[in-house]
Design a protein around this motif. Structure first.
Motif, short mmCIF file in Angstrom:
data_model
loop_
_atom_site.label_atom_id
_atom_site.label_comp_id
_atom_site.label_asym_id
_atom_site.label_seq_id
_atom_site.Cartn_x
_atom_site.Cartn_y
_atom_site.Cartn_z
N UNK A 16 34.56 55.08 37.97
CA UNK A 16 35.49 56.20 37.91
C UNK A 16 36.83 55.94 38.57
N UNK A 17 37.06 54.73 39.06
CA UNK A 17 38.36 54.41 39.65
C UNK A 17 39.42 54.48 38.55
N UNK A 18 40.48 55.23 38.79
CA UNK A 18 41.51 55.44 37.75
C UNK A 18 42.79 54.69 38.04
N UNK A 19 42.98 54.21 39.26
CA UNK A 19 44.20 53.47 39.58
C UNK A 19 43.92 52.47 40.69
N UNK A 20 44.68 51.41 40.70
CA UNK A 20 44.64 50.41 41.76
C UNK A 20 46.07 50.22 42.24
N UNK A 21 46.26 50.22 43.57
CA UNK A 21 47.58 50.19 44.19
C UNK A 21 47.81 48.87 44.89
N UNK A 22 48.98 48.28 44.72
CA UNK A 22 49.25 47.05 45.43
C UNK A 22 50.51 46.36 44.97
N UNK A 23 50.63 45.09 45.38
CA UNK A 23 51.72 44.21 44.97
C UNK A 23 51.10 42.97 44.34
N UNK A 24 51.60 42.59 43.19
CA UNK A 24 51.01 41.45 42.48
C UNK A 24 51.34 40.15 43.21
N UNK A 25 50.50 39.11 42.94
CA UNK A 25 50.81 37.81 43.51
C UNK A 25 49.65 36.84 43.51
N UNK A 26 49.94 35.61 43.30
CA UNK A 26 49.13 34.39 43.34
C UNK A 26 47.62 34.59 43.29
N UNK A 27 46.95 34.66 44.41
CA UNK A 27 45.49 34.63 44.42
C UNK A 27 44.87 35.75 43.60
N UNK A 28 45.56 36.88 43.50
CA UNK A 28 44.99 38.03 42.80
C UNK A 28 45.52 38.17 41.37
N UNK A 29 46.23 37.18 40.88
CA UNK A 29 46.73 37.25 39.51
C UNK A 29 45.61 37.46 38.47
N UNK A 30 44.45 36.81 38.61
CA UNK A 30 43.37 37.10 37.65
C UNK A 30 42.90 38.55 37.70
N UNK A 31 42.97 39.16 38.89
CA UNK A 31 42.53 40.55 39.03
C UNK A 31 43.53 41.49 38.37
N UNK A 32 44.81 41.28 38.64
CA UNK A 32 45.81 42.15 38.02
C UNK A 32 45.85 41.95 36.50
N UNK A 33 45.56 40.74 36.04
CA UNK A 33 45.51 40.52 34.61
C UNK A 33 44.33 41.26 33.98
N UNK A 34 43.22 41.33 34.71
CA UNK A 34 42.07 42.10 34.22
C UNK A 34 42.40 43.58 34.18
N UNK A 35 43.19 44.06 35.15
CA UNK A 35 43.62 45.46 35.13
C UNK A 35 44.53 45.71 33.93
N UNK A 36 45.40 44.76 33.63
CA UNK A 36 46.31 44.89 32.47
C UNK A 36 45.54 45.14 31.19
N UNK A 37 44.34 44.57 31.11
CA UNK A 37 43.56 44.69 29.87
C UNK A 37 42.49 45.78 29.94
N UNK A 38 42.49 46.55 31.04
CA UNK A 38 41.51 47.63 31.19
C UNK A 38 42.23 48.98 31.08
#
Length: 574
Positions: A16-38
Motif C-alpha cells: 500500500x505504499x503510494x510514494x517514496x521520497x528521496x534524492x536519486x543517485x548511484x547505489x540506488x539507481x536500480x531502486x529508482x528505476x524500479x519505481x519508474x516502472x511501478x
C-alpha cells in the motif's frame, strides 16, 4: 527474471505504499528505476533528504501505515537522520532504504563510505545490510514487519552492486504480517484504579494522542467524574471537537485553566500521554497512568496505579467500576478560567486591537512598528481553513499560536515535531501529507527560521504539483529561543534573522507568493491564499515582541523578562 530492486518495490506497492521520497543517485539507481516502472508508487524527488524523511514520517503518523524514504551512499543517507529521529520519537513506521558502496569495497574507507549499521543504530528498531540474493525476501520482511510492529524506523542498506542482481526464480513473494491485536490492562489493577478514582473528590484527566482512538471512552469517563480534561498538544487532534470537559494545553504553551485543574485535583489520571514537562505536573496527588507502552509509565512523575494496555479496551473495563460523582465544582472552576482566558486571547486576535485605548497603550511597549499580531493571523486561518484541513507546525512560536487559536474540530488533523522538537519540519511534513491527497487542504504554520532552513524544498511543491498552503509567521526572529532567553533574564542575542521578501522568493520558485504587512489586510489575504488552487506562500510580517507566557508564570520568570528587557534596551545595537 526479477531483480532485487524490482522485488522490493513491487512488495512495497502491494503493501500500500503510494510514494517514496528521496534524492536519486548511484547505489540506488536500480531502486529508482524500479519505481519508474511501478505505476502504483510515485517517486517524489526532494532537494534535501531531510525533507524526504520528514515527509515520510508525516505520512506514517497520519495513516498509521508504512512510509518510505531513500538516501544514497554516505552523505545522502546521513541527511535522512534528523527526519528519521522525528519518526522514531513519534513512533512512526518508516522504512529508510539507503545506499552503500559495492560489497567488495565495504570496510576499505572507500569514497563516500560510512558504516550505515553503526550510523543508524540509535534511530532504528531494525538495521541490516543486504549483501546476497539469498537474503531475499526474508530481510525485507524483517524490515517491514519490525517497523510496523514496533512503530519505528527500519533501515535497509543496499550496496551499489546488489540492487540490480537477478533473483532465483524460486524466490518467494514477500509476506508482511500485522501487529498483534491490542489488549486491556490487568483486570485486578483496573479495579484498584477504579477504587482510587472513587476515593478522590476531584479528578483531573491529562489526555494524550495515545487515547485518540478511545475518544468516546475518555469522554464518558470525564462525564462520570465531572473531570476537567487537560490535553497534550498532540491530543488537540481528536479531543477538541464537541468536548465540554477540555481546558486546553499545559506547559509553556498552556493557559491558567490547566494550572487550576492540576492544582485543585486530588487525583490525576494520565491517559495515553508521555507529557514530558515535569515542572508543570502537580505534586502530592494520587496518580493513575494508562499507556500501551510500559516504558512510558512513571518516567515523568511517580505513579500510584499503573495500567499497561490499550486505552479504549482498558477504559471499557474501567467505566462500569467507577461511580458517578455528584459535584461539578472542580470542572466548573477550571472551565470558567478557561473560558475567561479564551475571551482575553480573542481580544488580542481582533484586527482593531491596537487601535483601541488599551491596545494603543500596549502597542507602544510591545509593538511600536504596528506589525501584525500573530494571534490575529492564527485566528484568521482558523476562520477560513477547511473543516478537514491538515495542519503542520514548526517547532517554536508558530506552534504556540496554533495551539491557542486553531481548533481541531470536524475532520481536522495536526502534525508537528512535538517529540523531537526539530526546526524546519512543518513544510516537508505538509508536502508528505499533501501527496496522500492533493484535494485535501494542507496548511503549514511555518516560522521564518524553520522555513528558510529547508527553503529549497518549496520547489518540490511546484515540481510535484502539491498545493500546500505555507503560512509564514515572519517575525525576523528565532522566536522561541528569544522567549527562552528572556524568561531567564538574558538579553536577546543571535536570534535576529535578516530575511528576504519571502513572497518574492516563493514567486521566483513558481509558487503563488503573497506578502502582508498591514493588519487590515490579513483576513482577505488568508482567505484568498487558502482558496488558491496551487501551492501558496503567505508571508506575514508579525510582531517579534509578542510574549506568550506560561499558563501560570512564576515570579522568577516575570523577573527574568524584566531584567532581559532592561539589558536589551541598554545593550541592543538595533
Amino acid at each position: 527474471m526479477t531483480t532485487v530492486a524490482e522485488l522490493i518495490i513491487e512488495a512495497l506497492a502491494e503493501e500500500g505504499v503510494s510514494s517514496v521520497w528521496g534524492v536519486v543517485g548511484d547505489a540506488l539507481n536500480p531502486v529508482t528505476d524500479a519505481i519508474r516502472r511501478e505505476d502504483r508508487i510515485e517517486w517524489v524527488g526532494v532537494r534535501h533528504e531531510e525533507a524526504a524523511a520528514f515527509a515520510a514520517s508525516a505520512q506514517a503518523q497520519l495513516t498509521d501505515e508504512l512510509a518510505v524514504c531513500m538516501g544514497t551512499v554516505g552523505p545522502g543517507a546521513i541527511h535522512l537522520l534528523n527526519g528519521l529521529y522525528d519518526a522514531k520519537k513519534s513512533h512512526a513506521p518508516v522504512l529508510a532504504i539507503v545506499g552503500q558502496v559495492p560489497r567488495e569495497d565495504i570496510g576499505t574507507d572507500f569514497f563516500q563510505e560510512v558504516d550505515n549499521d553503526a550510523l543508524f543504530a540509535d534511530v532504528s528498531v531494525w538495521c541490516r545490510t543486504l549483501t546476497d540474493v539469498a537474503q531475499m525476501p526474508h530481510l525485507l520482511e524483517e524490515a517491514v514487519n519490525t517497523a510496523l510492529s514496533e512503530r519505528g524506523v527500519a533501515v535497509l542498506s543496499i550496496p551499489g552492486d546488489v540492487g540490480g542482481l537477478d533473483l532465483p526464480s524460486s524466490t518467494a513473494v514477500p509476506r508482511f504480517v500485522r501487529p498483534a491485536p491490542p489488549a486491556a490492562a490487568d483486570p485486578d489493577l483496573v479495579g484498584e484504579a477504579a477504587r482510587a478514582l472513587d476515593q478522590a473528590d476531584r479528578v483531573t484527566l491529562l489526555v494524550g494522542q495515545g487515547a485518540r482512538h478511545a475518544r468516546s471512552e475518555v469522554l464518558a469517563l470525564a462525564e462520570r467524574l465531572h473531570a476537567p480534561m487537560v490535553l497534550s498538544l498532540k491530543a488537540k487532534d481528536g479531543f477538541e471537537d464537541a468536548n465540554p470537559y477540555e481546558v486546553g494545553q499545559s506547559g509553556l504553551i498552556g493557559n491558567p485553566a490547566t494550572a487550576e485543574a492540576f492544582a485543585a485535583c486530588d487525583a490525576l489520571f494520565m491517559i495515553g500521554t508521555d507529557f514530558p514537562y515535569r515542572e508543570f505536573l502537580p505534586q502530592g496527588k494520587v496518580v493513575i497512568q494508562l499507556d500501551v507502552r510500559s516504558t512510558h509509565v512513571g518516567r515523568r512523575t511517580p505513579v500510584d496505579h499503573a495500567l499497561v494496555g490499550d486505552s479504549a479496551l482498558t477504559l471499557q473495563a474501567l467505566l462500569p467500576l467507577v461511580a458517578e460523582k455528584e459535584s461539578t465544582k472542580h470542572l466548573d472552576a477550571a472551565r470558567t478560567v478557561y473560558e475567561e482566558w479564551g475571551k482575553a486571547q480573542a481580544r488580542l486576535a481582533d484586527p482593531s486591537h491596537d487601535k483601541k485605548l488599551l491596545g494603543r497603550l500596549r502597542g507602544k511597549v510591545d509593538n511600536p512598528e504596528g506589525r501584525v499580531r500573530p494571534e490575529q493571523l492564527a485566528a484568521a486561518v482558523e476562520r477560513h481553513a477547511a473543516d478537514d484541513a491538515v495542519f503542520t507546525t514548526d517547532t517554536g512560536m508558530s506552534t504556540v499560536w496554533l495551539s491557542r487559536f486553531v481548533r481541531m474540530t470536524g475532520g481536522r488533523r495536526l502534525l508537528g515535531s512535538y517529540n523531537l522538537g526539530s526546526m524546519a519540519n512543518a513544510m516537508p511534513q505538509a508536502l508528505g501529507v499533501q501527496s496522500l491527497d492533493r484535494r485535501r487542504q494542507v496548511i503549514s504554520f511555518s516560522g521564518d527560521g524553520g522555513l528558510t532552513m529547508l527553503l529549497g524544498d518549496l520547489i518540490t511543491a511546484v515540481t510535484h504539483d502539491l498545493p500546500v498552503k505555507i503560512i509564514v509567521f515572519d517575525n525576523g526572529r528565532l522566536g522561541m529561543v528569544k522567549l527562552e532567553m528572556e524568561q531567564v533574564g538574558l538579553a536577546e542575542f543571535g536570534t535576529v534573522l535578516h530575511n528576504p521578501d519571502l513572497a518574492q522568493v516563493a514567486r521566483a520558485l513558481g509558487l503563488h507568493g503573497v506578502r502582508v504587512t498591514d493588519p487590515a489586510d490579513v483576513d482577505d489575504a488568508v482567505r484568498e491564499a487558502l482558496a488558491h488552487p496551487g501551492p501558496v506562500l503567505l508571508d506575514v510580517l508579525t510582531n517579534p515582541d509578542e510574549v506568550a507566557v506560561p499558563g501560570k508564570p512564576t515570579l522568577a520568570q516575570g523577573w527574568g523578562f524584566a531584567i532581559a528587557k532592561t539589558k536589551e534596551f541598554i545593550v541592543s545595537p538595533e
